[in-house]
Design a protein around this motif. Structure first.
Motif: not given
Length: 115
Positions: A12-21
């Motif tokens: 389970m992945h409990n969230g969202i991943d937001l990519s940036a530097a």
């Protein structure tokens, strides 16, 4: 559920991943009190903000994998206040923010709370 990028198993992945530097500023999602700031091996630098009662639920936001945070437990924050910088600490494969939301202590889909 998602295939974990490090352990190659469904979890389970409990969230969202937001990519940036790495080093990208991170900001408080809403007015809050810092309920936890610390480090653990999986989430790296972890920050939990308590937003009080929102739409009838006790709402918290969770920030993982930062380079570090500029706030401490007990600090009162305003929406948009700088809290730290994006990183790749803990079980991470690159710079990103794992952003999670808890409603009444249970993980929920963050997309329903973002505006």
């Amino acid at each position: 559920m998602r295939l974990h990028p490090i352990f190659n198993e469904w979890r389970m992945h409990n969230g969202i991943d937001l990519s940036a530097a790495c080093g990208t500023p991170l900001y408080a999602a809403a007015d809050a009190v810092v309920s936890h700031m610390g480090y653990d091996s999986s989430g790296g630098w972890r920050l939990v903000l308590s937003h009080g009662s929102v739409d009838g639920v006790n709402l918290q936001t969770v920030y993982l994998h930062a380079e570090g945070y500029r706030v401490r437990a007990g600090d009162r924050l305003a929406r948009g206040q700088l809290v730290g910088t994006m990183g790749s600490t803990g079980w991470s494969t690159g710079c990103h923010l794992h952003f999670g939301v808890k409603a009444d202590g249970r993980h929920v889909d963050p997309l329903g709370w973002l505006s």
